[in-house]
Design an enzyme around this catalytic site. Structure first.
Site, PDB file in Angstrom:
ATOM      1  N   GLY A   1     -17.963  -2.047   4.949  1.00 42.10           N
ATOM      2  CA  GLY A   1     -17.952  -1.580   6.334  1.00 42.10           C
ATOM      3  C   GLY A   1     -18.741  -2.462   7.276  1.00 42.10           C
TER       4      GLY A   1
ATOM      5  CB  ALA B   1     -15.428  -3.312  15.129  1.00 47.88           C
TER       6      ALA B   1
ATOM      7  CG  HIS C   1      -2.175  19.058  36.160  1.00 44.72           C
ATOM      8  ND1 HIS C   1      -3.130  18.443  36.948  1.00 44.72           N
ATOM      9  CD2 HIS C   1      -2.236  20.391  36.448  1.00 44.72           C
ATOM     10  CE1 HIS C   1      -3.733  19.369  37.681  1.00 44.72           C
ATOM     11  NE2 HIS C   1      -3.211  20.559  37.398  1.00 44.72           N
TER      12      HIS C   1
ATOM     13  N   GLY D   1     -31.012  -5.258  28.914  1.00 42.59           N
ATOM     14  CA  GLY D   1     -30.232  -4.218  29.578  1.00 42.59           C
ATOM     15  C   GLY D   1     -28.749  -4.382  29.403  1.00 42.59           C
TER      16      GLY D   1
ATOM     17  N   GLY E   1     -28.914  -9.348  22.294  1.00 36.82           N
ATOM     18  CA  GLY E   1     -27.681  -9.971  21.827  1.00 36.82           C
ATOM     19  C   GLY E   1     -27.634 -10.135  20.318  1.00 36.82           C
TER      20      GLY E   1
ATOM     21  CB  THR F   1     -22.950  -4.939  11.591  1.00 36.34           C
ATOM     22  OG1 THR F   1     -23.701  -5.967  10.946  1.00 36.34           O
ATOM     23  CG2 THR F   1     -23.754  -4.402  12.775  1.00 36.34           C
TER      24      THR F   1
END
Length: 465
Positions: A40, A320, A444, A184, A272, A42
Site C-alpha cells: 500500500g 496516488a 436535485h 502552509g 514537501g 505511503t
C-alpha cells in the site's frame, strides 16, 4: 543465495506498484513485486487513507464541540465532548490493516509473487533483495521502479523529539496543546485544521506570501475564513529557523525580519516530499534524471531499455491516482498492448475544510493557451443542498475556450466537494463543452447542480442566480 527469474519485476508496492503488478498478473505476465514495508506504500499506510480517517474523526468531534457550545441553530443539545485519541488512532489503524490485507489478497489472486525486503540493483536486469531469511536475487526481463517519495527533512529541524513529520502526526497518542505547522501547503493545512478541531492551538508558519500557493487566491478564500473560525494563526512571509534550546518553541524570522518564537509542544514539518532515488543502487544503472526525478517518456519508459518508472519518483504531481493510472498503463505495455499517456487532466484534491478540487487548467493558464475564455462561477450560497448541510461557503467554477466552448479547467471549493472530482475529470477526459454540461440533467437537490449552473453561467443564462 536464492535466485528467481520473472518477466516483470516491480520495485515498490505503493499505489502505482501494486496496481501495476495486479494488472500484469491479470494479463498473464509472470510478475514479482518487492516491498520493504507493508503493501500500500505511503498512501495507504501513513498518508492518504490514515490522514482522511483522522480528518473525519476531527470533523465529527468538531461538530459536537460546536453544538455543545450552544452556537448551532439545529436545535440539538449535547454536553461537552471528550476525545480519546488513542482509540481514534486504533480505529484508523484498523482501517489501514484491512486495506493492507486487501491489497495482499489482490496480489495473490492475480498470482503475483511478493518478496518482502529491500531491493538493490546489481544491473538493469538484476536486483538483490535483503530478506529476513537471506539474500534473494531476482532476474527480470522488465523492471518497474515505483519507490515513491518521503517527507523532506529540514537540516535545522531534523525529525525527532518534538519535531515530527506527517507520519508521526498520524500516530500521536494525545492531542498537542500547542502545535506549530511549518509549511502552509495541503498536508500542513489538512492536518493543522484537523488538530485544531480536536482542541490544539495551531500556528501555521509559511515562508511564502500566502498559504496554498498552488491554488488561486479566490479559491483559497473560504479556507482562510475557516482557519480564522477555528482559531488557527497563519503567519505568512515567516521563515522557520530552528528549535529553541529548551525544545518547547519554534524559532522563526517574521515578515519584517524580526526573530520570534512560536510556543509548541509539537512541530509538524510539512514542506514537501522528495523522490526515493537513493539506497537501491541507482548508481549501478544509467538512468537520465529530470532534476531529482527519474526522466520518463509518455509510456513511462526510462532512458534504459527494459526499465520503467512510475509514481512520485517520476515527478509532479505526486498523487496516488496518477501513479495508479501509470501502473495500469505500464502493465498493459509489458503485456504487448498499445498504450500511451494521453490524459487531459489529473484532478487534485486538498482535504481542508472546506475542500478544494482542481482539474485541468486554471483561468490564467487557459487564457495563456487559448486567448479569449469564458468563465462560469456558481456559489453554494445559492444551492439548496449546500444550505441544508450548512455548507454555503464556496463555489464551482468552469473555464472554457470562448470560440468553441471546450472546457479546459474546473475548480471548486466547498464542503464535501471532493466527491465531484470524478465528474470534473470525466468532463475533461470526454472533451465536454459548456453545452454538454449545461444540457446534462443534474439531480436535485445536490451540490452537483452547482456544476451545471456554472456551465449555464458561462453561457450567459444561469437559472438560480
Amino acid at each position: 543465495m536464492k535466485e528467481i527469474s520473472c518477466k516483470l519485476l516491480v520495485i515498490g508496492a505503493g499505489p502505482g506498484g501494486y496496481v501495476c503488478a495486479i494488472r500484469a498478473g491479470q494479463l498473464g505476465v509472470d510478475t514479482v513485486i518487492v516491498e520493504f514495508g507493508r503493501p500500500g506504500g505511503t498512501c495507504l499506510n501513513v498518508g492518504c487513507i490514515p490522514s482522511k480517517a483522522l480528518i473525519h474523526a476531527a470533523e465529527e468531534f468538531g461538530k459536537i464541540a460546536h453544538i455543545a457550545g450552544g452556537k448551532d441553530p439545529l436545535g440539538i443539545k449535547v454536553g461537552a465532548p471528550t476525545l480519546d485519541l488513542t482509540k481514534t488512532i486504533a480505529w484508523k489503524d484498523g482501517i489501514v490493516s484491512r486495506l493492507n490485507s486487501g491489497v495482499a489478497g489482490l496480489l495473490k489472486k492475480a498470482k503475483v509473487k511478493t518478496v518482502q525486503g529491500w531491493a538493490t540493483f546489481r544491473d538493469g536486469k538484476t536486483v538483490e533483495v535483503e530478506t529476513e531469511t537471506g539474500t534473494q536475487v531476482i532476474r527480470a526481463e522488465t523492471v518497474v521502479i515505483a519507490t515513491g517519495s518521503a517527507p523532506i527533512e529540514l537540516p535545522f529541524l531534523p525529525f525527532g523529539g518534538p519535531v515530527i513529520s506527517s507520519t508521526e502526526a498520524l500516530a500521536l497518542s494525545e492531542v498537542p496543546e500547542k502545535l506549530a505547522v511549518v509549511g502552509g501547503g495541503y498536508i500542513g493545512l489538512e492536518l493543522g485544521m484537523a488538530f485544531a478541531k480536536m482542541g490544539a492551538k495551531v500556528t501555521v508558519v509559511e515562508a511564502l506570501p500566502r498559504v496554498l500557493m498552488q491554488y488561486d487566491a479566490e479559491l483559497v478564500r473560504p479556507v482562510l475564513k475557516r482557519l480564522g473560525e477555528l482559531g488557527v494563526e497563519v503567519m505568512t512571509g515567516a521563515k522557520a529557523k530552528g528549535l529553541s534550546t529548551k525544545g518547547d518553541a519554534l524559532l522563526i524570522e517574521t515578515a519584517d525580519r524580526k526573530n520570534s518564537k512560536v510556543a509548541a509542544d509539537r512541530i509538524l514539518v510539512t514542506v514537501g516530499r522528495k523522490p526515493l532515488t537513493e539506497g537501491w543502487g541507482l548508481e549501478q544503472i544509467d538512468l537520465d534524471m529530470a532534476g531529482k526525478f527519474i526522466r520518463i517518456d509518455d509510456q513511462c519508459r526510462t532512458s534504459m531499455r527494459g526499465i520503467f518508472a512510475i509514481g512520485d519518483v517520476t515527478g509532479e504531481p505526486m498523487l496516488a491516482h496518477r501513479a495508479m493510472a501509470q501502473g495500469e498503463m505500464v502493465a498493459e505495455i509489458v503485456a504487448g498492448h498499445k498504450r500511451s499517456w494521453d490524459k487531459r487532466a489529473i484532478p487534485a484534491i486538498c482535504f481542508t475544510d472546506p475542500e478544494l478540487v482542481t482539474a485541468g487548467l486554471a483561468p490564467d493558464e487557459t487564457k495563456a493557451l487559448a486567448g479569449e475564455i469564458k468563465i462560469g462561477q456558481f456559489p453554494f450560497a445559492a444551492n439548496g443542498r449546500a444550505m441544508t448541510k450548512q455548507g454555503e461557503d464556496g463555489f464551482v467554477r468552469v473555464v472554457a475556450r470562448a470560440d468553441n466552448h471546450l472546457v479546459l479547467g474546473i475548480q471548486a471549493v466547498g464542503q464535501g466537494i471532493s466527491e465531484l472530482a470524478a465528474a470534473f475529470g470525466l468532463a475533461l477526459e470526454m472533451g465536454a463543452r459548456l453545452e454538454d454540461i449545461a444540457g446534462t440533467i443534474h439531480t436535485h437537490p445536490t451540490q452537483g447542480e452547482g456544476f451545471q449552473e456554472a456551465a449555464l453561467k458561462a453561457l450567459g443564462h444561469a437559472l438560480h442566480i
